[in-house]
Each structure stands twice: as structure tokens, then as C-alpha cells.
Write a protein that holds these residues in place. Structure first.
Motif, PDB file in Angstrom:
ATOM      1  N   MET A 180       0.818  -1.204   0.000  1.00 51.34           N
ATOM      2  CA  MET A 180       0.000   0.000   0.000  1.00 51.34           C
ATOM      3  C   MET A 180       0.856   1.258   0.000  1.00 51.34           C
ATOM      4  O   MET A 180       0.456   2.284  -0.541  1.00 51.34           O
ATOM      5  CB  MET A 180      -0.930  -0.012   1.213  1.00 51.34           C
ATOM      6  CG  MET A 180      -1.980  -1.114   1.176  1.00 51.34           C
ATOM      7  SD  MET A 180      -3.022  -1.027  -0.291  1.00 51.34           S
ATOM      8  CE  MET A 180      -3.859   0.533  -0.005  1.00 51.34           C
ATOM      9  N   ILE A 181       2.030   1.203   0.627  1.00 56.14           N
ATOM     10  CA  ILE A 181       2.906   2.371   0.649  1.00 56.14           C
ATOM     11  C   ILE A 181       3.333   2.730  -0.758  1.00 56.14           C
ATOM     12  O   ILE A 181       3.445   3.909  -1.118  1.00 56.14           O
ATOM     13  CB  ILE A 181       4.130   2.104   1.555  1.00 56.14           C
ATOM     14  CG1 ILE A 181       3.673   1.906   3.000  1.00 56.14           C
ATOM     15  CG2 ILE A 181       5.131   3.243   1.462  1.00 56.14           C
ATOM     16  CD1 ILE A 181       4.798   1.613   3.966  1.00 56.14           C
ATOM     17  N   ALA A 182       3.589   1.695  -1.595  1.00 53.31           N
ATOM     18  CA  ALA A 182       3.996   1.944  -2.976  1.00 53.31           C
ATOM     19  C   ALA A 182       2.898   2.680  -3.736  1.00 53.31           C
ATOM     20  O   ALA A 182       3.181   3.614  -4.507  1.00 53.31           O
ATOM     21  CB  ALA A 182       4.344   0.620  -3.654  1.00 53.31           C
ATOM     22  N   ILE A 183       1.640   2.269  -3.542  1.00 49.63           N
ATOM     23  CA  ILE A 183       0.525   2.937  -4.217  1.00 49.63           C
ATOM     24  C   ILE A 183       0.385   4.374  -3.739  1.00 49.63           C
ATOM     25  O   ILE A 183       0.191   5.299  -4.543  1.00 49.63           O
ATOM     26  CB  ILE A 183      -0.789   2.165  -3.974  1.00 49.63           C
ATOM     27  CG1 ILE A 183      -0.664   0.717  -4.487  1.00 49.63           C
ATOM     28  CG2 ILE A 183      -1.949   2.866  -4.651  1.00 49.63           C
ATOM     29  CD1 ILE A 183      -0.373   0.615  -5.956  1.00 49.63           C
ATOM     30  N   PHE A 184       0.511   4.574  -2.430  1.00 50.60           N
ATOM     31  CA  PHE A 184       0.433   5.930  -1.888  1.00 50.60           C
ATOM     32  C   PHE A 184       1.555   6.803  -2.447  1.00 50.60           C
ATOM     33  O   PHE A 184       1.332   7.970  -2.797  1.00 50.60           O
ATOM     34  CB  PHE A 184       0.522   5.885  -0.358  1.00 50.60           C
ATOM     35  CG  PHE A 184       0.629   7.255   0.273  1.00 50.60           C
ATOM     36  CD1 PHE A 184      -0.486   8.060   0.421  1.00 50.60           C
ATOM     37  CD2 PHE A 184       1.859   7.741   0.706  1.00 50.60           C
ATOM     38  CE1 PHE A 184      -0.384   9.317   0.987  1.00 50.60           C
ATOM     39  CE2 PHE A 184       1.969   8.999   1.277  1.00 50.60           C
ATOM     40  CZ  PHE A 184       0.839   9.794   1.422  1.00 50.60           C
ATOM     41  N   GLY A 185       2.759   6.237  -2.525  1.00 54.98           N
ATOM     42  CA  GLY A 185       3.886   6.997  -3.067  1.00 54.98           C
ATOM     43  C   GLY A 185       3.650   7.399  -4.511  1.00 54.98           C
ATOM     44  O   GLY A 185       3.978   8.529  -4.919  1.00 54.98           O
ATOM     45  N   LEU A 186       3.067   6.493  -5.310  1.00 52.76           N
ATOM     46  CA  LEU A 186       2.768   6.809  -6.708  1.00 52.76           C
ATOM     47  C   LEU A 186       1.743   7.925  -6.812  1.00 52.76           C
ATOM     48  O   LEU A 186       1.908   8.872  -7.596  1.00 52.76           O
ATOM     49  CB  LEU A 186       2.263   5.544  -7.415  1.00 52.76           C
ATOM     50  CG  LEU A 186       1.800   5.713  -8.868  1.00 52.76           C
ATOM     51  CD1 LEU A 186       2.930   6.242  -9.730  1.00 52.76           C
ATOM     52  CD2 LEU A 186       1.274   4.388  -9.406  1.00 52.76           C
ATOM     53  N   ILE A 187       0.667   7.836  -6.024  1.00 56.14           N
ATOM     54  CA  ILE A 187      -0.370   8.876  -6.052  1.00 56.14           C
ATOM     55  C   ILE A 187       0.199  10.216  -5.607  1.00 56.14           C
ATOM     56  O   ILE A 187      -0.085  11.266  -6.216  1.00 56.14           O
ATOM     57  CB  ILE A 187      -1.558   8.459  -5.156  1.00 56.14           C
ATOM     58  CG1 ILE A 187      -2.242   7.210  -5.729  1.00 56.14           C
ATOM     59  CG2 ILE A 187      -2.552   9.595  -5.016  1.00 56.14           C
ATOM     60  CD1 ILE A 187      -3.323   6.632  -4.821  1.00 56.14           C
ATOM     61  N   PHE A 188       1.011  10.202  -4.564  1.00 54.19           N
ATOM     62  CA  PHE A 188       1.616  11.451  -4.065  1.00 54.19           C
ATOM     63  C   PHE A 188       2.523  12.070  -5.131  1.00 54.19           C
ATOM     64  O   PHE A 188       2.530  13.295  -5.315  1.00 54.19           O
ATOM     65  CB  PHE A 188       2.412  11.154  -2.794  1.00 54.19           C
ATOM     66  CG  PHE A 188       2.999  12.376  -2.151  1.00 54.19           C
ATOM     67  CD1 PHE A 188       2.203  13.225  -1.393  1.00 54.19           C
ATOM     68  CD2 PHE A 188       4.345  12.682  -2.295  1.00 54.19           C
ATOM     69  CE1 PHE A 188       2.737  14.354  -0.797  1.00 54.19           C
ATOM     70  CE2 PHE A 188       4.889  13.806  -1.707  1.00 54.19           C
ATOM     71  CZ  PHE A 188       4.080  14.645  -0.952  1.00 54.19           C
ATOM     72  N   ASP A 220       6.650 -10.239  -8.625  1.00 53.76           N
ATOM     73  CA  ASP A 220       7.278  -9.156  -7.872  1.00 53.76           C
ATOM     74  C   ASP A 220       6.362  -7.944  -7.771  1.00 53.76           C
ATOM     75  O   ASP A 220       6.297  -7.282  -6.724  1.00 53.76           O
ATOM     76  CB  ASP A 220       8.598  -8.736  -8.541  1.00 53.76           C
ATOM     77  CG  ASP A 220       9.699  -9.756  -8.329  1.00 53.76           C
ATOM     78  OD1 ASP A 220       9.578 -10.574  -7.404  1.00 53.76           O
ATOM     79  OD2 ASP A 220      10.689  -9.738  -9.083  1.00 53.76           O
ATOM     80  N   LEU A 221       5.651  -7.639  -8.845  1.00 55.07           N
ATOM     81  CA  LEU A 221       4.740  -6.502  -8.828  1.00 55.07           C
ATOM     82  C   LEU A 221       3.570  -6.739  -7.877  1.00 55.07           C
ATOM     83  O   LEU A 221       3.091  -5.807  -7.230  1.00 55.07           O
ATOM     84  CB  LEU A 221       4.232  -6.218 -10.242  1.00 55.07           C
ATOM     85  CG  LEU A 221       5.299  -5.721 -11.235  1.00 55.07           C
ATOM     86  CD1 LEU A 221       4.714  -5.610 -12.634  1.00 55.07           C
ATOM     87  CD2 LEU A 221       5.865  -4.381 -10.783  1.00 55.07           C
ATOM     88  N   VAL A 222       3.128  -7.987  -7.780  1.00 53.79           N
ATOM     89  CA  VAL A 222       2.086  -8.332  -6.806  1.00 53.79           C
ATOM     90  C   VAL A 222       2.624  -8.169  -5.390  1.00 53.79           C
ATOM     91  O   VAL A 222       1.945  -7.634  -4.499  1.00 53.79           O
ATOM     92  CB  VAL A 222       1.579  -9.766  -7.039  1.00 53.79           C
ATOM     93  CG1 VAL A 222       0.614 -10.176  -5.932  1.00 53.79           C
ATOM     94  CG2 VAL A 222       0.894  -9.882  -8.397  1.00 53.79           C
ATOM     95  N   ALA A 223       3.866  -8.632  -5.171  1.00 56.31           N
ATOM     96  CA  ALA A 223       4.491  -8.499  -3.847  1.00 56.31           C
ATOM     97  C   ALA A 223       4.675  -7.036  -3.464  1.00 56.31           C
ATOM     98  O   ALA A 223       4.657  -6.686  -2.284  1.00 56.31           O
ATOM     99  CB  ALA A 223       5.842  -9.214  -3.839  1.00 56.31           C
ATOM    100  N   LEU A 224       4.837  -6.180  -4.466  1.00 60.58           N
ATOM    101  CA  LEU A 224       4.989  -4.751  -4.213  1.00 60.58           C
ATOM    102  C   LEU A 224       3.762  -4.189  -3.506  1.00 60.58           C
ATOM    103  O   LEU A 224       3.866  -3.290  -2.670  1.00 60.58           O
ATOM    104  CB  LEU A 224       5.212  -4.037  -5.550  1.00 60.58           C
ATOM    105  CG  LEU A 224       5.624  -2.570  -5.519  1.00 60.58           C
ATOM    106  CD1 LEU A 224       7.021  -2.429  -4.948  1.00 60.58           C
ATOM    107  CD2 LEU A 224       5.576  -1.982  -6.919  1.00 60.58           C
TER     108      LEU A 224
END
Length: 288
Positions: free
Chosen positions: A1-9, A62-66
Motif C-alpha cells: 500500500m505504501i507503494a501505491i500511496f507513493g505513486l499517487i503522491f 514481484d509486482l504483486v508483492a509490491l
């Protein structure tokens, strides 16, 4: 979830800052589908051309694990130490009895207590092969340790194939952005007789290609590759803990001391406390 938040930010701050500075999204949105098709298509095509199917499949995992986060949690590290403690006790008391556990781990009652570990082929194979080697070459601890080191090194190399493939894609994206921008300039030069405001929009659209290539490289794919590498290295610590415990046993330390060595070498955020591990081992003994 942090990765998704970082992308949106990242998207919010980049395009928000652009709009606050007076930039108009119309030019970007008009050129984005075409530039994205050229850059994204070229990047994906190069990725498919430069990697075999196992690596492509591994990258998808790996992308799923992200999104899901690290595979092994604190509970799994505690379970692993309890499992190794039980196996070492059996090995010490009766080397003959250990064979039924390492030859058929899917039917072993010791492995069966920890289904997540039992389902992981790499962890089970490493434990069983190493204990088998210990039985065969118990007088040569360093030989078994060397074999285990090579196995761990090979596993880590295989686990990082996905991050390496994504990093190669990230490195190529800025150049592919330039390719798309050059094609846009060529298109603009073919319309040199157009009014300045039309040429300005066409040049702006061409520059979207350069922007998109650099943004995708350093704002998305590159960070994703780095995060995946970090996740796989963190996951590798789980298998490294197997090495620590079993190597300690090779040097004839008591099983309690062996699992304590492993506990202290676990990453801090997933390391069980001494009391937590001691209680878990007591519960395992009580249930036996």
C-alpha cells in the motif's frame, strides 16, 4: 500500500505543481495517449525481447508483492525457529528418526505444525538438504557450510531477476522518451507552414515524450525496481536464518543456543524477543 500511496503522491505533486505554475493540462492530455503508446510499447517490447518467460512471470509476481508487502512476517520467523529447534532435538536424540521428516516433509508432523513454511519449497528444501548433509558429513562442518552458502547465493541471485529486469527498463525509458520527442519534432517540421500557436502546441506535445520517459523512469519504474529489490533481500533474510541455526548446530552447540543465534540474526522489525521465542518453544514441547 505504501507503494501505491507513493505513486499517487508523486502524480499529485508533479502535475499539481505544474498546474499551480500556470501550466495547461490540455496539451499534456492531448499528447499523452500517443506518446505513452510509443514509449510504453517500446519499453514493454524491449522487456519481452530481453527476458525469458520465467523472468517475465517472476517480475509479475514481484509486482504483486509490491502491493502485498513482505512475504514473511514476525510470526513466521518465530515459527521457523521453533521448527528448527524441534528438528535439531530429534536429530540429536535419534538421527534415524529425523529421516522420516526430511525425506517426506509433506507428511511430517513437525513441518505440519507450520503450514506456511511447509508450503514454501525453497525453505523446506534448504532445511531438508542441509540436515541430510549434516548426517552424511557430520565430521566436516565447513564443507556443509560452504554448500549452504552457495545455495543461498544462488537463491538470492534468482530472486533478484525481476528487480534487475525492471531496473533495465527504467534505464531505457529516458532514451525512449527522446525517441518519441524526436518523432514529434519531425511531425512538427512537416507542418512548419502552420501558425505559431499551432506549432507551439505541436512542439509542446513532442516534449511530453521527453517528460514522460524521464518521469516513468525516475518516478515510477525505477522506485518500483528498488522497492522490489528491498523486499526480496528482506525475504532472503528468512532463508539466511536457516543457515545461521543449522551452521551453529554443525559446530555442536545445543539446540537452544542455535535458535538463539538465529533469533539474534533476524531483521530487527521481525525479530521475536527472547521471551516470545522461549514461550513458543515451551508451547511446542507441551503440544508434543
Amino acid at each position: 500500500m505504501i507503494a501505491i500511496f507513493g505513486l499517487i503522491f508523486t502524480l499529485f505533486t508533479v502535475f499539481g505543481g505544474y498546474m499551480l505554475a500556470g501550466g495547461k493540462m490540455g496539451i499534456v492530455l492531448h499528447a499523452l495517449p500517443f506518446e505513452g503508446m510509443m514509449i510504453g510499447g517500446a519499453a514493454i517490447g524491449a522487456f519481452l525481447a530481453s527476458n525469458d518467460f520465467p523472468v517475465i512471470k517472476h517480475t509479475g509476481g514481484d509486482l504483486v508483492a509490491l502491493i502485498k508487502g513482505p512475504k514473511w512476517k514476525k510470526q513466521d520467523y518465530r515459527d521457523l525457529l521453533c521448527l528448527l529447534h524441534s528438528l535439531l532435538n530429534v536429530l540429536k536424540e535419534s538421527p534415524v528418526d529425523i529421516e522420516k521428516h526430511i525425506e517426506a516433509p509433506e507428511d511430517s508432523d513437525l513441518f505440519g505444525k507450520y503450514p506456511r513454511i511447509q508450503k514454501d519449497h525453497d525453505a523446506v528444501e534448504m532445511i531438508c538438504d542441509t540436515i541430510r548433509s549434516m548426517i552424511m558429513n557430520f565430521d566436516n562442518a565447513f564443507q556443509v557450510e560452504e554448500v549452504l552458502e552457495k545455495q543461498l547465493a544462488q537463491r538470492k541471485e534468482d530472486a533478484l531477476h525481476g528487480s534487475h529486469a525492471l531496473q533495465n527498463m527504467a534505464d531505457a525509458l529516458p532514451a525512449l522518451g527522446i525517441v518519441a520527442a524526436v518523432l514529434g519534432v519531425i511531425k512538427t517540421m512537416a507542418s512548419i507552414d502552420k501558425p505559431p500557436e499551432v506549432l507551439g502546441q505541436m512542439i509542446g506535445g513532442a516534449l511530453v515524450g521527453t517528460f514522460l520517459g524521464v518521469f516513468l523512469s525516475y518516478g515510477m519504474v525505477g522506485p518500483f525496481a528498488a522497492r522490489i529489490k528491498s523486499l526480496r533481500e528482506e525475504e532472503h533474510a528468512f532463508y539466511g536464518l536457516i543457515r545461521e541455526v543449522l551452521v551453529s548446530s554443525l559446530h555442536a552447540h545445543p539446540s537452544v543456543m542455535c535458535v538463539e543465534v538465529g533469533r539474534r540474526n533476524a531483521p530487527h522489525k521481525v525479530r521475536p524477543t527472547f521471551n516470545e521465542l522461549d514461550e513458543a518453544i515451551r508451547e511446542t514441547k507441551s503440544a508434543a
